[in-house]
Enzyme design. Structure first.
Site, PDB file in Angstrom:
ATOM      1  N   HIS A  49       0.695  -1.357  -0.114  1.00  0.00           N
ATOM      2  CA  HIS A  49       0.115  -0.022   0.213  1.00  0.00           C
ATOM      3  C   HIS A  49       0.926   1.097   0.038  1.00  0.00           C
ATOM      4  CE1 HIS A  49       1.026  -0.265   4.106  1.00  0.00           C
ATOM      5  NE2 HIS A  49       0.969   1.142   4.045  1.00  0.00           N
ATOM      6  N   HIS A 131       5.592   6.371  -0.684  1.00  0.00           N
ATOM      7  CA  HIS A 131       6.450   5.202  -0.759  1.00  0.00           C
ATOM      8  C   HIS A 131       5.577   3.847  -0.742  1.00  0.00           C
ATOM      9  CE1 HIS A 131       5.945   6.114   3.402  1.00  0.00           C
ATOM     10  NE2 HIS A 131       6.242   4.914   3.540  1.00  0.00           N
TER      11      HIS A 131
HETATM   12  O1  3AM Z   1       3.447   3.114   4.935  1.00  0.00           O
HETATM   13  P1  3AM Z   1       4.338   2.551   5.656  1.00  0.00           P
HETATM   14  O2  3AM Z   1       4.276   1.013   5.191  1.00  0.00           O
HETATM   15  O3  3AM Z   1       5.887   2.704   5.358  1.00  0.00           O
HETATM   16  O4  3AM Z   1       5.084   2.489   9.339  1.00  0.00           O
HETATM   17  C1  3AM Z   1       3.692   2.331   9.280  1.00  0.00           C
HETATM   18  C2  3AM Z   1       3.285   2.179   8.160  1.00  0.00           C
HETATM   19  O5  3AM Z   1       4.286   2.785   7.180  1.00  0.00           O
HETATM   20  C3  3AM Z   1       3.100   3.869   9.826  1.00  0.00           C
HETATM   21  O6  3AM Z   1       1.868   3.791   9.051  1.00  0.00           O
HETATM   22  C4  3AM Z   1       2.042   2.920   7.883  1.00  0.00           C
HETATM   23  C5  3AM Z   1       0.925   1.783   8.209  1.00  0.00           C
HETATM   24  O7  3AM Z   1       0.900   1.027   9.311  1.00  0.00           O
HETATM   25  N1  3AM Z   1       3.060   4.132  10.997  1.00  0.00           N
HETATM   26  C6  3AM Z   1       2.642   3.317  12.340  1.00  0.00           C
HETATM   27  N2  3AM Z   1       3.200   3.922  13.142  1.00  0.00           N
HETATM   28  C7  3AM Z   1       3.293   5.324  12.978  1.00  0.00           C
HETATM   29  C8  3AM Z   1       3.353   6.298  13.707  1.00  0.00           C
HETATM   30  N3  3AM Z   1       3.070   6.584  14.908  1.00  0.00           N
HETATM   31  C9  3AM Z   1       3.270   5.307  11.429  1.00  0.00           C
HETATM   32  N4  3AM Z   1       3.551   6.709  10.829  1.00  0.00           N
HETATM   33  C10 3AM Z   1       3.619   7.755  11.627  1.00  0.00           C
HETATM   34  N5  3AM Z   1       3.395   7.645  12.836  1.00  0.00           N
END
Ligand code: 3AM
Length: 184
Positions: A49, A131
């Site tokens: 995603h 990304h």
């Molecule tokens: O889109 P990606 O997969 O890079 O790392 C988590 C993931 O990123 C991010 O949200 C996406 C869906 O889970 N994520 C998790 N905790 C987070 C936080 N506290 C976060 N992004 C920002 N702040």
């Protein structure tokens, strides 16, 4: 403890969520020859995603407000060309991204951000960089710099729930919206 505190929260985020055929195309690319030398834990294709806005663990009221924001958003369809590979040393993730971020995508994220402000969400301080994370606990060595472009025709965005299971993380699309305001 108040009822709001005891209420179970859902960990949610807005995202671009690929259709099945695109997901398979991404899988072929990301598990193919150019990535054979890459080290890290592969993200399972079902979880591919692009996060638009991480929301966090939300109460029912917060979720309802975020959904109302999505209900009111309008925008245009656009194409996102995924053609470059990046690595972030902090979270140690490798990702697929875009050399050119479409203006319509930026407008979508800005509109979401503005709407969420009205729900009382804290502002996102990090600049938006689309990304698709494909490796966690990754190392930069062995990653290609660019790839043959994959074009993603984007006509909707989704609200996704994240759940941590004993051995993995699972994402489920709760709702999605097309840019003319219809709920899919
Ligand atoms: O889109 P990606 O997969 O890079 O790392 C988590 C993931 O990123 C991010 O949200 C996406 C869906 O889970 N994520 C998790 N905790 C987070 C936080 N506290 C976060 N992004 C920002 N702040």
């Amino acid at each position: 403890m108040s009822s709001a505190e005891s209420e179970p929260r859902q960990r949610l985020f807005f995202a671009l969520w690929p259709e099945e055929s695109l997901r398979r195309e991404l899988q072929r690319l990301l598990t193919g020859e150019p990535f054979k030398g890459a080290a890290g834990r592969q993200v399972v294709p079902e979880n591919y995603h692009i996060t638009l806005r991480y929301l966090g663990p939300l109460t029912r009221e917060q979720r309802a407000c975020a959904e109302r924001v999505a209900d009111t958003l309008r925008g245009e369809d656009f194409q996102l060309t995924l053609d470059r590979v990046g690595y972030w040393p902090g979270p140690r993730v490798a990702w697929l991204g875009s050399a050119q971020v479409p203006a319509a995508l930026r407008r979508l994220v800005e509109a979401l951000e503005k709407g969420l402000e009205s729900c009382g969400f804290e502002a996102e301080r990090r600049p938006f960089q689309p990304h698709l994370t494909f490796l966690r606990k990754a190392r930069p060595k062995g990653l290609p710099v660019s790839v043959s472009p994959i074009v993603w025709p984007v006509d909707r965005f989704a609200l996704v729930r994240s759940r941590t299971l004993p051995e993995s993380v699972r994402y489920d699309v709760i709702r999605s919206w097309s840019f003319d305001g219809t709920v899919k």
